[in-house]
Design a protein around this motif. Structure first.
Motif, PDB file in Angstrom:
ATOM      1  N   ASP A 165       0.850  -1.186   0.000  1.00  0.00           N
ATOM      2  CA  ASP A 165       0.000   0.000   0.000  1.00  0.00           C
ATOM      3  C   ASP A 165       0.887   1.237   0.000  1.00  0.00           C
ATOM      4  N   GLY A 166       0.615   2.176  -0.891  1.00  0.00           N
ATOM      5  CA  GLY A 166       1.379   3.415  -0.941  1.00  0.00           C
ATOM      6  C   GLY A 166       2.296   3.538  -2.130  1.00  0.00           C
ATOM      7  N   ILE A 167       2.308   2.555  -3.033  1.00  0.00           N
ATOM      8  CA  ILE A 167       3.144   2.645  -4.239  1.00  0.00           C
ATOM      9  C   ILE A 167       2.580   3.722  -5.144  1.00  0.00           C
ATOM     10  N   ARG A 168       3.398   4.725  -5.498  1.00  0.00           N
ATOM     11  CA  ARG A 168       2.916   5.855  -6.277  1.00  0.00           C
ATOM     12  C   ARG A 168       3.566   5.962  -7.653  1.00  0.00           C
ATOM     13  N   CYS A 169       4.803   5.502  -7.775  1.00  0.00           N
ATOM     14  CA  CYS A 169       5.503   5.710  -9.044  1.00  0.00           C
ATOM     15  C   CYS A 169       6.617   4.675  -9.169  1.00  0.00           C
ATOM     16  N   ALA A 170       7.344   4.754 -10.296  1.00  0.00           N
ATOM     17  CA  ALA A 170       8.392   3.782 -10.555  1.00  0.00           C
ATOM     18  C   ALA A 170       9.539   3.883  -9.555  1.00  0.00           C
ATOM     19  N   SER A 171       9.780   5.078  -9.011  1.00  0.00           N
ATOM     20  CA  SER A 171      10.853   5.205  -8.029  1.00  0.00           C
ATOM     21  C   SER A 171      10.482   4.526  -6.717  1.00  0.00           C
ATOM     22  N   CYS A 172       9.178   4.435  -6.405  1.00  0.00           N
ATOM     23  CA  CYS A 172       8.759   3.666  -5.232  1.00  0.00           C
ATOM     24  C   CYS A 172       9.108   2.192  -5.419  1.00  0.00           C
ATOM     25  N   VAL A 173       8.826   1.688  -6.611  1.00  0.00           N
ATOM     26  CA  VAL A 173       9.165   0.298  -6.933  1.00  0.00           C
ATOM     27  C   VAL A 173      10.667   0.086  -6.815  1.00  0.00           C
ATOM     28  N   SER A 219      -4.854   4.825 -13.816  1.00  0.00           N
ATOM     29  CA  SER A 219      -5.576   3.885 -12.959  1.00  0.00           C
ATOM     30  C   SER A 219      -6.646   3.138 -13.740  1.00  0.00           C
ATOM     31  N   SER A 220      -7.328   3.818 -14.649  1.00  0.00           N
ATOM     32  CA  SER A 220      -8.348   3.161 -15.470  1.00  0.00           C
ATOM     33  C   SER A 220      -7.720   2.107 -16.360  1.00  0.00           C
ATOM     34  N   ALA A 221      -6.559   2.422 -16.935  1.00  0.00           N
ATOM     35  CA  ALA A 221      -5.877   1.448 -17.790  1.00  0.00           C
ATOM     36  C   ALA A 221      -5.454   0.225 -16.985  1.00  0.00           C
ATOM     37  N   LYS A 222      -4.937   0.453 -15.775  1.00  0.00           N
ATOM     38  CA  LYS A 222      -4.547  -0.672 -14.928  1.00  0.00           C
ATOM     39  C   LYS A 222      -5.755  -1.502 -14.532  1.00  0.00           C
ATOM     40  N   GLY A 223      -6.873  -0.816 -14.232  1.00  0.00           N
ATOM     41  CA  GLY A 223      -8.073  -1.544 -13.818  1.00  0.00           C
ATOM     42  C   GLY A 223      -8.622  -2.414 -14.929  1.00  0.00           C
ATOM     43  N   LYS A 224      -8.669  -1.870 -16.160  1.00  0.00           N
ATOM     44  CA  LYS A 224      -9.188  -2.656 -17.279  1.00  0.00           C
ATOM     45  C   LYS A 224      -8.280  -3.837 -17.585  1.00  0.00           C
ATOM     46  N   ALA A 225      -6.967  -3.602 -17.498  1.00  0.00           N
ATOM     47  CA  ALA A 225      -6.039  -4.698 -17.765  1.00  0.00           C
ATOM     48  C   ALA A 225      -6.121  -5.769 -16.694  1.00  0.00           C
ATOM     49  N   ALA A 226      -6.292  -5.341 -15.434  1.00  0.00           N
ATOM     50  CA  ALA A 226      -6.350  -6.319 -14.341  1.00  0.00           C
ATOM     51  C   ALA A 226      -7.634  -7.147 -14.391  1.00  0.00           C
ATOM     52  N   GLU A 227      -8.669  -6.651 -15.086  1.00  0.00           N
ATOM     53  CA  GLU A 227      -9.902  -7.422 -15.198  1.00  0.00           C
ATOM     54  C   GLU A 227      -9.669  -8.753 -15.900  1.00  0.00           C
ATOM     55  N   THR A 228      -8.689  -8.789 -16.793  1.00  0.00           N
ATOM     56  CA  THR A 228      -8.379 -10.045 -17.473  1.00  0.00           C
ATOM     57  C   THR A 228      -7.892 -11.079 -16.477  1.00  0.00           C
ATOM     58  N   SER A 242      -4.235 -11.201  -2.041  1.00  0.00           N
ATOM     59  CA  SER A 242      -5.196 -12.136  -2.617  1.00  0.00           C
ATOM     60  C   SER A 242      -5.885 -11.421  -3.757  1.00  0.00           C
ATOM     61  N   GLN A 243      -6.422 -12.196  -4.703  1.00  0.00           N
ATOM     62  CA  GLN A 243      -7.081 -11.584  -5.849  1.00  0.00           C
ATOM     63  C   GLN A 243      -8.239 -10.697  -5.407  1.00  0.00           C
ATOM     64  N   SER A 244      -9.061 -11.178  -4.472  1.00  0.00           N
ATOM     65  CA  SER A 244     -10.224 -10.411  -4.040  1.00  0.00           C
ATOM     66  C   SER A 244      -9.809  -9.145  -3.296  1.00  0.00           C
ATOM     67  N   GLU A 245      -8.789  -9.263  -2.427  1.00  0.00           N
ATOM     68  CA  GLU A 245      -8.339  -8.092  -1.676  1.00  0.00           C
ATOM     69  C   GLU A 245      -7.705  -7.067  -2.606  1.00  0.00           C
ATOM     70  N   ALA A 246      -6.900  -7.532  -3.556  1.00  0.00           N
ATOM     71  CA  ALA A 246      -6.280  -6.612  -4.504  1.00  0.00           C
ATOM     72  C   ALA A 246      -7.337  -5.902  -5.339  1.00  0.00           C
ATOM     73  N   GLN A 247      -8.372  -6.634  -5.737  1.00  0.00           N
ATOM     74  CA  GLN A 247      -9.453  -6.034  -6.508  1.00  0.00           C
ATOM     75  C   GLN A 247     -10.196  -4.983  -5.691  1.00  0.00           C
ATOM     76  N   ARG A 271      -7.992  -1.951  -5.301  1.00  0.00           N
ATOM     77  CA  ARG A 271      -7.871  -1.254  -6.576  1.00  0.00           C
ATOM     78  C   ARG A 271      -9.109  -0.396  -6.851  1.00  0.00           C
ATOM     79  N   ARG A 272     -10.277  -0.942  -6.566  1.00  0.00           N
ATOM     80  CA  ARG A 272     -11.508  -0.184  -6.783  1.00  0.00           C
ATOM     81  C   ARG A 272     -11.614   0.991  -5.818  1.00  0.00           C
ATOM     82  N   ALA A 273     -11.235   0.776  -4.554  1.00  0.00           N
ATOM     83  CA  ALA A 273     -11.276   1.867  -3.573  1.00  0.00           C
ATOM     84  C   ALA A 273     -10.329   2.987  -3.981  1.00  0.00           C
ATOM     85  N   GLU A 274      -9.145   2.623  -4.468  1.00  0.00           N
ATOM     86  CA  GLU A 274      -8.183   3.629  -4.913  1.00  0.00           C
ATOM     87  C   GLU A 274      -8.727   4.402  -6.105  1.00  0.00           C
TER      88      GLU A 274
END
Length: 545
Positions: free
Chosen positions: A106-114, A299-308, A168-173, A176-179
C-alpha cells in the motif's frame, strides 16, 4: 501546563476547556469527541489505545508483526531456479530451499517507489530475489528460510514507508476499486474548482494589462486563493503526503517534484496576496489537476487490464460438491457443497454437466466430455472416462463424473497460468531496467537544477517572482512520469490483451523481441481455427436421389 484528556497535547491553562468533572481539553472539538465516546459506552478506548504521544498516532514500524495472514501465499520453490536472480547470495549450492510469497504494498505511487522497495529488499541478507509489479502493487519475494524469515522482510518494507498487506485476488481487486473511487473524487473536485479558478484568473490577467481598481483586484485574488485551497490541501494531499514521507527518509520520488512545484507556487501566491505582488494560484491548481487526470487515466488502464486476471481467476468455481463416505445404514456416501479453498488432495469431487472442474485430478466414476479449449486451443470436446485426467477450469459438458483431486488451489494448471502471466508483468525488460536506473537519480538532479535555475535567474537581475516561476517550470516539465510509467504500463496492457486472446506471455522481453520475428511456427491445425461452427450454405440434391 495541563494535557488534553483526549489528544494529550499540552496547552496553556487559560486555553483549557473543562467538563463537569474538571477534566481539561485543548479545544471544544476534543471535548465533544470525549463526551461522544463516553456517551456511546466506548470509554475503554482510552485504556486500550497504544499511543501516548501528543497528537494523532503516526504509522511506523511495528514492534512485531503477525505473519499468520501472510502464510497462505508462502510456497516452496526449487533453489536451482534462482541462479539467474541471485542478488546478494554468493552461490546457489549453499541454498537448500527457497520460499516465495506474494505481498500487497500500500502506498506505491511511481516507478521510483518500486525501485526503492526492490533495492532495500535485495540488500537484505537471505533475499534471493524481489520483484514489485507496479500495475498490481504486488511484491513477489523469494528468500532463504535458513538466513531470514518473513517477519524481518515485512519489517524492512515498513521501514521504507510502505505498508505490506496479505495478497489475494479479491483483496487486490477491492483495494484497486477503492483507490480508483478516491482518485476520481479528488480529480473531480480539483477539475471543478480549477475551472472556476481559471475564470477569475482570466479577469486578473486582464487587469494586469488594462488596469483594475485595487479593491476589485484584491477581491479576485482572495476568491482565487479560496478556490485553490481545496485543490491543494484535499485533492493534492496524497501527493504532498507521499513527498513528505519520501523526504523524511531521504528518498526523492516523482511526487517530490510535483509537491515542491505546486507548493512553491501556492506559498508564493499567498505571499504576493498580502504584499501586493503577483499571484499564481491557477498554476498551483492546474499542476495538481493535470497530474490527477494523468493518474486517473493510468488507474483506469490498470483496472481494465487487471480485469483479465480476474476473469482467469473466476474460471474456477467458488464452490464444489464433495463426496464423503458415511457409516449411515442404507447410504454409502453423502454430498455437500463446500468452498473450493477447503479442498485437499485426495478429496472426491462430483461435477455435473455444465459445471467447471474445480481441481486437477483423475476421473473415478462416470463418463463425459470436457471443453479444454482454455488450455489447448482445441475446440472439439475431449472424452473423459475412468482414469482420464481433468484440468481445473475446463468445463464438464454432458455427464456427471466423480473426480479424485490430485492438485488443488495454487498447485493447479490454471493457477500456474495465472502466475505465469503475473510473472510476465513483473519481469523487467532491458528498457525498463534502464528507466529504473535513470529514475533513481533523475529526481535529485532535477531538484538541484531547479534550485540552480531559480538562483541564477535571480542573481542575473530577474525579479524574484519570475525567478521562482522559472524554477517551478523546471520541476513540472522535468517530472519523469512518462519515463517511469510508460514502460510498465505498456507491458501490462500488452500482456493482458494477449491473455484475453488466449496467448500466454512468459517473458517481459517478448515485446522487445517481437519486432525481430521472421517466421511463426504453429504446432497443430486446431490452433488456427476459430473454435466455433457456422452454417456456410445449402446444397439441394435432385429429387431422384
Amino acid at each position: 501546563m495541563p494535557g488534553c484528556e483526549h489528544c494529550l497535547i499540552e496547552f496553556p491553562e487559560y486555553e483549557a476547556r473543562r467538563d463537569g468533572k474538571g477534566r481539561a481539553f485543548c479545544c471544544n472539538g476534543c471535548l465533544a469527541v470525549f463526551r461522544f465516546i463516553n456517551d456511546e459506552g466506548l470509554s475503554s478506548f482510552y485504556d486500550k489505545r497504544d499511543w501516548d504521544a501528543p497528537g494523532l498516532p503516526r504509522p511506523g514500524v511495528p514492534e512485531e508483526i503477525d505473519v499468520t495472514p501472510y502464510m497462505e501465499s508462502v510456497r516452496e520453490k526449487p533453489a536451482v531456479s534462482e541462479m539467474s536472480e541471485m542478488s546478494e547470495m554468493s552461490a546457489v549450492s549453499e541454498i537448500n530451499k527457497v520460499l516465495e510469497a506474494d505481498i500487497y504494498l500500500d502506498g506505491i505511487r511511481c516507478a521510483s517507489c518500486v525501485w526503492l522497495v526492490e533495492r532495500v529488499l535485495k540488500k537484505t541478507e537471505g533475499v534471493v530475489s524481489a520483484r514489485v509489479n507496479y500495475a498490481t502493487h504486488r511484491a513477489r519475494i523469494r528468500w532463504d528460510p535458513e538466513a531470514t524469515g518473513l517477519e524481518p522482510l515485512l519489517m524492512r518494507i515498513y521501514s521504507t514507508g510502505y505498508i505490506p498487506k496479505p495478497y489475494s485476488q479479491s483483496e487486490a481487486q477491492r483495494l484497486r476499486r477503492a483507490e480508483g473511487r478516491d482518485l476520481l473524487v479528488r480529480f473531480g473536485t480539483a477539475a471543478f474548482l480549477s475551472s472556476q479558478l481559471m475564470i477569475y484568473s482570466v479577469a486578473l490577467y486582464a487587469g494586469y494589462f488594462q488596469g483594475m481598481e485595487p479593491r476589485t483586484y484584491l477581491a479576485l485574488e482572495t476568491i482565487a486563493m479560496l478556490l485553490c485551497l481545496p485543490v491543494v490541501f484535499y485533492s493534492g494531499m496524497p501527493i504532498f503526503r507521499s513527498a513528505v514521507a519520501g523526504l523524511g527518509r531521504m528518498h526523492f520520488n516523482m511526487d517530490s517534484l510535483i509537491a515542491i512545484g505546486a507548493g512553491s507556487a501556492f506559498i508564493y501566491s499567498v505571499y504576493g496576496l498580502f504584499t501586493g505582488g503577483k499571484v499564481f494560484f491557477d498554476t498551483a491548481a492546474m499542476i495538481i489537476t493535470l497530474i490527477l487526470l494523468g493518474r486517473y487515466i493510468e488507474s483506469s488502464a490498470k483496472g481494465k487490464a487487471a480485469e483479465t486476471m480476474d476473469r482467469l481467476a473466476e474460471l474456477v468455481p467458488r464452490e464444489a460438491t464433495i463426496v464423503v463416505e458415511t457409516d449411515t445404514p442404507g447410504s454409502d456416501e453423502t454430498r455437500r457443497r463446500v468452498p473450493v479453498e477447503t479442498l485437499r488432495v485426495g478429496d472426491m469431487v462430483e461435477v455435473v454437466p455444465g459445471e467447471k472442474f474445480p481441481v486437477d485430478g483423475t476421473v473415478e466414476r462416470g463418463e463425459s466430455e470436457a471443453d479444454e479449449s482454455l488450455l489447448t486451443g482445441e475446440s472439439l470436446p475431449v472424452f473423459k472416462g475412468r482414469g482420464a485426467h481433468v484440468t481445473g477450469g475446463s468445463q464438464n459438458l454432458y455427464g456427471s463424473v466423480v473426480v479424485r483431486a490430485s492438485r488443488v488451489g495454487r498447485d493447479t494448471v490454471l493457477s500456474g497460468i495465472i502466475r505465469a502471466v503475473e510473472d510476465a508483468q513483473a519481469a523487467k525488460p532491458r528498457i525498463q531496467g534502464m528507466a529504473d536506473r535513470v529514475v533513481g537519480v533523475f529526481v535529485p538532479i532535477v531538484l538541484v537544477l531547479a534550485a540552480a535555475t531559480t538562483t541564477g535567474y535571480y542573481l542575473s537581475g530577474v525579479s524574484f517572482a519570475n525567478a521562482v516561476m522559472t524554477g517551478i517550470s523546471v520541476l513540472v516539465i522535468a517530472c519523469p512520469c512518462s519515463l517511469g510509467l510508460a514502460t510498465p504500463l505498456a507491458q501490462l496492457v500488452y500482456t493482458m490483451m494477449a491473455s484475453s486472446k488466449g496467448l500466454l506471455i512468459k517473458s517481459g522481453e517478448s515485446a522487445e523481441l517481437a519486432s525481430r520475428i521472421v517466421h511463426v511456427v504453429f504446432d497443430k491445425t486446431g490452433t488456427l481455427t476459430t473454435g466455433s461452427l457456422s452454417l456456410e450454405g445449402f446444397l439441394t440434391l435432385p429429387g431422384g436421389l
